[in-house]
Scaffold this active site. Structure first.
Site, mmCIF file in Angstrom:
data_model
loop_
_atom_site.group_PDB
_atom_site.id
_atom_site.type_symbol
_atom_site.label_atom_id
_atom_site.label_comp_id
_atom_site.label_asym_id
_atom_site.label_seq_id
_atom_site.Cartn_x
_atom_site.Cartn_y
_atom_site.Cartn_z
ATOM 1 N N HIS A 119 0.781 -1.335 1.005
ATOM 2 C CA HIS A 119 0.094 -0.100 -0.453
ATOM 3 C C HIS A 119 0.732 0.761 0.326
ATOM 4 C CE1 HIS A 119 -2.235 3.317 1.908
ATOM 5 N NE2 HIS A 119 -3.078 2.938 1.742
ATOM 6 N N HIS A 120 0.826 2.616 -0.416
ATOM 7 C CA HIS A 120 1.679 3.266 -1.392
ATOM 8 C C HIS A 120 0.815 4.601 -0.198
ATOM 9 C CE1 HIS A 120 4.409 6.396 -2.444
ATOM 10 N NE2 HIS A 120 3.943 5.367 -3.870
ATOM 11 N N ALA A 121 1.368 4.619 1.262
ATOM 12 C CA ALA A 121 1.148 5.978 2.415
ATOM 13 C C ALA A 121 1.464 7.013 1.280
ATOM 14 C CB ALA A 121 1.688 5.742 3.147
ATOM 15 N N GLU A 157 -2.879 6.645 -5.090
ATOM 16 C CA GLU A 157 -3.154 6.394 -3.948
ATOM 17 C C GLU A 157 -2.795 6.825 -3.360
ATOM 18 O OE1 GLU A 157 -3.581 1.518 -3.169
ATOM 19 O OE2 GLU A 157 -1.713 1.953 -1.990
#
Length: 313
Positions: A113-115, A186
Site C-alpha cells: 500500500h502506497h502511503a 493511492e
C-alpha cells in the site's frame, strides 16, 4: 473573488477553481505551511543531487571496473545508504520487520500500500539488503524519475519507471521487484489505508509471464507519519489530467512503524492476471485488517512507540 475565479474558470477551463482557492488561500497558516513545505522539498532535492554527484565521482574513480547495476563496485554505496535508512528507522520510528522468511530466495514481486511517503517499504529494502545483500528493484512514478539530477542515485539503488517488459526481464534474472499498484493516486488521494488500484493488473501480468510469486507487505501506521493537505476536486482533476501531484505534504511524525510480510501468492498458470490481481488485493487487505487499527490516529501511533516489541502468534 467570485468574479475573479469565474473569469479564470471561463478562460482556462478549470472546474472547481473557486472551491480550491477558498479552501487554501484565506487561512493565514497556509502561507507558513507553504514556506515550510518548499524548504523541506528543496533540502531533500539538494541532498539527492549531492548523492548523485558523489556517486558519479565514485564511478569515475572506478572507471576500470564494470559499472552495471549488478557490479560489485556499488556494494559499498548501497550498504552506506542502507545503514543510514536503517538507523533512521530504528531511532525515529522504532522500526520492526516481521516475516522476512516469507521473502523467497529467488525472484518475486513485492506489492504494498502506497502511503504519502512509502517509509515502511523503504526501510524494508534497507534492512533486507543489510541482512541478505540482495538489491530489490523498485518502480517509481515517471514524474519523480525524470527530476533532473537524481538519475545516478536512482540507478544505484534500483529505482526506475520500469516498463512491463523490463520488469519481466529483471524477474527472469532472479531479482526481486517492488511495485505499488495504487501508485501516486493511492498516495495522494487514498483514505485510511484503502487500496486504489482501479483496473491495474500489469504487475499480475508480469508475475505470470515471469512465473514468479507475489509477496504482499503492509506497514502499520504508515499513513500517520506523513499526511497531505488540499484534497479537492480541482487537485484531483489536475492529477487526472497531468499525472502530477499538487498537494502539500506535512508530517515527519515519529510514529511506530512495523512492516508485516505476508505469505507469498505462488505462481499459478491456470488463473488470469485479473484473478491474480484480485487475490493480491485480498491478501494485502487481510494484512491491513489484521495489523492496523482504523481509522488511523497520529496520537495512537505515537503512543505505540512505548509498546513491547511485536511477537508473532
Amino acid at each position: 473573488m467570485s468574479w475573479f475565479t469565474q473569469m479564470l474558470q471561463n478562460l482556462i477551463s478549470f472546474p472547481y477553481l473557486e472551491e480550491y482557492l477558498s479552501s487554501v488561500v484565506h487561512p493565514w497558516w497556509f502561507r507558513k505551511l507553504l514556506v515550510l513545505h518548499c524548504s523541506l522539498m528543496i533540502d531533500i532535492y539538494v541532498a539527492g543531487c549531492a548523492c548523485s554527484f558523489l556517486l558519479y565521482v565514485y564511478m569515475k574513480m572506478n572507471k576500470h571496473q564494470e559499472t552495471g547495476y549488478e557490479s560489485k563496485i556499488w556494494e559499498k554505496p548501497r550498504r552506506f545508504f542502507a545503514h543510514i535508512a536503517d538507523i533512521y528507522g530504528k531511532i525515529w520510528h522504532g522500526y520492526e520487520l516481521i516475516g522476512m522468511e516469507h521473502i523467497p530466495k529467488g525472484p518475486g514481486i513485492i506489492i504494498y500500500h502506497h502511503a504519502v511517503a512509502p517509509l515502511g517499504y523503504t526501510l524494508l529494502l534497507a534492512r533486507y539488503f543489510l541482512e541478505t545483500g540482495r538489491l530489490v528493484h523498485s518502480v517509481i512514478h515517471h514524474v519523480g524519475y525524470w527530476i533532473p539530477g537524481l538519475q545516478m542515485f536512482y540507478y544505484v539503488i534500483g529505482l526506475k519507471s520500469y516498463k512491463k517488459a523490463e520488469i519481466v526481464e529483471i524477474l527472469k534474472k532472479g531479482h526481486l521487484m517492488g511495485i505499488s499498484p495504487g501508485g501516486a493516486r493511492e498516495a495522494m488521494y487514498g483514505h485510511d489505508y484503502c487500496l486504489i488500484w482501479g483496473k491495474r493488473t500489469g504487475f499480475a501480468q508480469a508475475a505470470l509471464e515471469a512465473k514468479v510469486p507475489i509477496i504482499p507487505i503492509f506497514t502499520q501506521n504508515s499513513c500517520e507519519a506523513y499526511r497531505t493537505i488540499g484534497k479537492t476536486r480541482l487537485t484531483q482533476w489536475l492529477f487526472d489530467k497531468t499525472r502530477c501531484m499538487y498537494l502539500l505534504i506535512y508530517g515527519g511524525f515519529p510514529v511506530k512503524l512495523r512492516t508485516f510480510i505476508g505469505e507469498p501468492i505462488p505462481y499459478d498458470p491456470n488463473i488470469t492476471a485479473v484473478e491474480l490481481a484480485e487475490k493480491a488485493k485480498i491478501a494485502l487487505n487481510n494484512l491491513r485488517d489484521k495489523h492496523q487499527k482504523r481509522p488511523g490516529n497520529i496520537l495512537r501511533a505515537l503512543s505505540e512507540r512505548f509498546d513491547k516489541p511485536y511477537k508473532a502468534d
